[in-house]
Design an enzyme around this catalytic site. Sequence first.
Site, PDB file in Angstrom:
ATOM      1  N   GLU A 121       5.811  -1.693 -12.173  1.00 26.77           N
ATOM      2  CA  GLU A 121       6.868  -0.906 -12.841  1.00 26.77           C
ATOM      3  C   GLU A 121       7.053   0.340 -12.001  1.00 26.77           C
ATOM      4  O   GLU A 121       6.139   1.150 -11.912  1.00 26.77           O
ATOM      5  CB  GLU A 121       6.407  -0.488 -14.246  1.00 26.77           C
ATOM      6  CG  GLU A 121       6.246  -1.610 -15.227  1.00 26.77           C
ATOM      7  CD  GLU A 121       7.579  -2.094 -15.748  1.00 26.77           C
ATOM      8  OE1 GLU A 121       8.537  -1.303 -15.765  1.00 26.77           O
ATOM      9  OE2 GLU A 121       7.660  -3.276 -16.106  1.00 26.77           O
ATOM     10  N   CYS A 128       9.845   7.727 -16.040  1.00 25.02           N
ATOM     11  CA  CYS A 128      10.664   6.896 -15.149  1.00 25.02           C
ATOM     12  C   CYS A 128      12.004   6.589 -15.821  1.00 25.02           C
ATOM     13  O   CYS A 128      12.987   6.297 -15.171  1.00 25.02           O
ATOM     14  CB  CYS A 128       9.929   5.632 -14.746  1.00 25.02           C
ATOM     15  SG  CYS A 128       9.293   4.733 -16.142  1.00 25.02           S
TER      16      CYS A 128
END
Length: 1002
Positions: free
Chosen positions: A754, A788
Amino acid sequence: MDTSQLDAAIKARGKEFFTSIAGEAPSIFNKGWWTGKVMDWAMKNEDFKVKLFRFVDVLPYLDNGDSLSRHIDEYFVDDCGELPPVMKFGIKSAGIAGKIGGKIMAKSIRANIEKMARQFIVGQNTKEAVHSIDKLRKDGFAFVLDVLGEATVSEAEADARLEEHMELLQALGNAQSKWKPLDGNGEMDWGHAPKINLAVKPSAFYSQAKPRDFEGSVQGILDRLLPVAKKARELGAFLCIDMEQLDLKDITIELYKRLRSHPDLADYPHLGIVLQAYLRETDADAKGLVEWAREKNLPISIRLVKGAYWDYETVKAKQNGWEIPVYTVKAESDAAYERIAGYILQNADICHFACASHNIRTISAVQETALSLGVPESAYEFQVLYGMAEPVRKGLLNVAGRVRLYCPYGDLVPGMAYLVRRLLENTANESFLRQSFADESDHDRLLENPVTTAQREAPAPEPAPSCEGVGPFRNDPAIDFTIEEARRAFPEAIAARRASLGRTYPLFIGGKDIETDDRIPSTNPANLSEVVGEVCQAGTAEIDQAIAAAVTAQKEWARRPAKERAEIIMRAAEIAKERIIDLAAIQVLEVGKQWDQAHADVGEAIDFMEYYARDMLRLDNPRRMGRAPGEINHYMYQPKGVAAVIAPWNFPLAISVGMCSAAIVTGNAVLYKPSSLSSVIGYGLVEIFKEAGVPDGVFNYVPGRSSVMGDYLVNRPEISVIAFTGSMEVGTHIIETAAKIQPGQDHVKRVIAEMGGKNALIIDDDAELDEAVVHTLYAAFGFQGQKCSACSRVIVVDAIYDRFVDRLVEGARSLKIGPSEDPGNNMGPVVDVSQQKKIKEYVEIARKEGTILVEHTAPAALDTDNACYVPMTIVGGITPEHRIAQEEIFGPVLAVMRAKNFDQAIEWANSTRYALTGGVFSRSPRHLEQARREFNVGNLYLNRNNVGALVERQAFGGFKLSGVGSKTGGPDYLIQYMDPKVITENTMRRGFTPIAEDDEWV
Ligand SMILES: Cc1cc2nc3c(=O)[nH]c(=O)nc-3n(C[C@H](O)[C@H](O)[C@H](O)COP(=O)(O)OP(=O)(O)OC[C@H]3O[C@@H](n4cnc5c(N)ncnc54)[C@H](O)[C@@H]3O)c2cc1C
């Protein structure tokens, strides 16, 4: 009078009331007019109702003919190109074909809707308002004026609202001398009531009010409301504090007490508050207020309403997993109203009562109760909303005399939002007005004692949950800071943690604590001299040791039934639940998370464990493939072996637990390397998993320096899965490194990575700005933008750019910066000095590439070398070729981009290497559809912010350079930690085969 006598008297009075207004109906239901026809159609057709109300909501933003026609087309025109006949009712151009006809039609529709809004609003400015009030007073009605306004998203807006209220009070003050008192002599209406009556919404006076910051919110509102109250006193006016959403209820009550007992106001009784009968807590609140009034010997005034936010409170509670705070059977609210009204009337000597209802049963109950208690008329009055329930207000004037109309005034932007609320109220199935005047329900039924109705309509009790197996997955409830214990728990937990700071955290390998000489202090980014813990670092030798332990333990662990593994993970979830505040408190100290965000992080960790445990049970059942007789094909999974989990600091518990629990529950063993910036939080996993019963060696805690052991760990041949969350640079390096087969390695490593994002929110030209501004600020600056998923670009369509950006900029300036342990602060320090340096460099790049619109720094006393603050930065004039538009910053730097239209906004949104999250604020059905098709991100959010994904509901993850692998918290995630296997058995022996039930047989 006993209760049955009272009830009979109420019913008789109600019947009389109905008879006195026979044949009349509120104008909104008058089918001879456009409004009545449209309302009638909306009540018969739910789909049309939703479209109509949404259209009314967006209408004030449609400031040119083209956007108006486009939206009418998008909302109402059917596949054959036709508007519903009801929309054309009474419009002269209905027969004219083509574009001109369409334009005239659109203008007429707008005019009709604006007329409908004006029906509920006494004026768009003070002059119009005063003029309308003159007329109302001539008709015998008193008034209470309410200033409509958009949500206050900045302190500049709160200042403007204060100014508006002061001007209004002055205008009313100037006008009052010419108003003859209603029904009385002297200066007061009815002999006792001030002629000027002003209602105020607390949220208008302070942009930063929030339950988390109780004291700061009360004080923030009080600072601006005090001058209004003093001015009201100077003019001899009444001031009533309206009640808004539950979020602000306790804050509002406290605010009322402080104002009422303020030395400059304590001897002035004309200050009221509103309570909402639909809230289950209101009995207690009413009692609390009356007792307070007695204790302080201060007369008070309560307006009792049922409450205007029923849908909102219900949806919000459901979404957050909270108990529903309002009654769910309408008659329960009615019954509560009568009960609480009775209590207030019993205390009429200290509490003035304003009955605000359009319901003839409710009104009759108040009248009869007051009569039976002998309450003097000066102690209570009736209030209804302007523009609604005309027959009710007329009937009331006849029987009670003391009727006050609640009169909103202001321009049409907030006016339309107000109109939507009134339309919803009038057309709800449960509405007394609808039932009386549109559905023409039976009067006996409408006048029934609500206690009886509630008993009859009480929902059947929920069946007890089955004891077998596990229940369905539910997200752990978000924390509710309206609850005092929740607010108190955080400072207490932080203090408790602080008392044990600085201890040494060992490695945990093969079930044993192992101390090493190499240690890294983990510090509080708001106070670098505060050492949160000394964390032992693993070198390559410890990695070897952990791998050996993991390889051995994994063999036995994989043989355990999946159910057993799942039970252990669920036990771990239980343990985390018990310690949720403590686990959140340490995040406030170690990485600078705000209370709510820290709590949400632990909540997500719990969710991951609960969800993956259940999902493992689902995957554990071998699936039969094909149904041909004579053979059985079973599709199943087996664990891959040993996983290396490399976790980030920004969701220090959630992401770590998510990756580790997925690996463990699927039968793997884990080497967990937390970030050095959050290793104390990471140690929480050791405690949780150990206590839950994860066997020695299955979970190993190996914090270490990336430069010393990072590549070494990834390269080890025994590792079969690497689960990584972090930057794109490190992620792609791991992918590259892991691809190489090492000596002794007999498998290809799987990397789940990720990585970053450069996420955009698009603000369309018809976006609801009250929401868009607040959500953008939260998505960009919550936890200092260190997510993020954070919003780092806001792409604004030209037509709305100035309006949006002005509010955004002021909104940002109003946010408070300071340590996250203070609940008043919205933004804290960034995580460490190196991040601080990097972000500051990006601020300089932003300065060169665009125009700095906001550079909001922490107060000088905090912004020292001992803390990691960076300025909250908004930069305008950015286009896709700029670095600020392309590179992930991981900090509170927001680029604002002006797109010429929605197509360009989508094109720009897609113009980076990332595809993680994105969002669109738009009220154009066609643009929302286009976004669904073309906005290329893993998680797209429509009309909300783009952060805070919840397990299952918003399974999370992106593509392009944002990551490889399936979404966390989603149904495909676990299979990445396993290898699928198919076993085929030929069941035919010597021409004979047992036929299974699901065989495809002749
Ligand atoms: C003068 C005045 C001032 C007001 N000020 C405020 C204020 O400060 N704050 C505020 O919130 N509202 C305020 N209101 C709005 C008020 O809450 C609504 O107008 C009122 O709830 C309508 O109630 P009713 O008795 O007229 O109608 P009814 O039709 O008898 O009641 C409708 C109400 O019942 C409740 N209800 C609906 N469905 C359900 C259900 N399934 N279960 C339980 N309860 C249900 C809701 O509260 C709904 O509004 C004010 C109204 C007036 C007249």
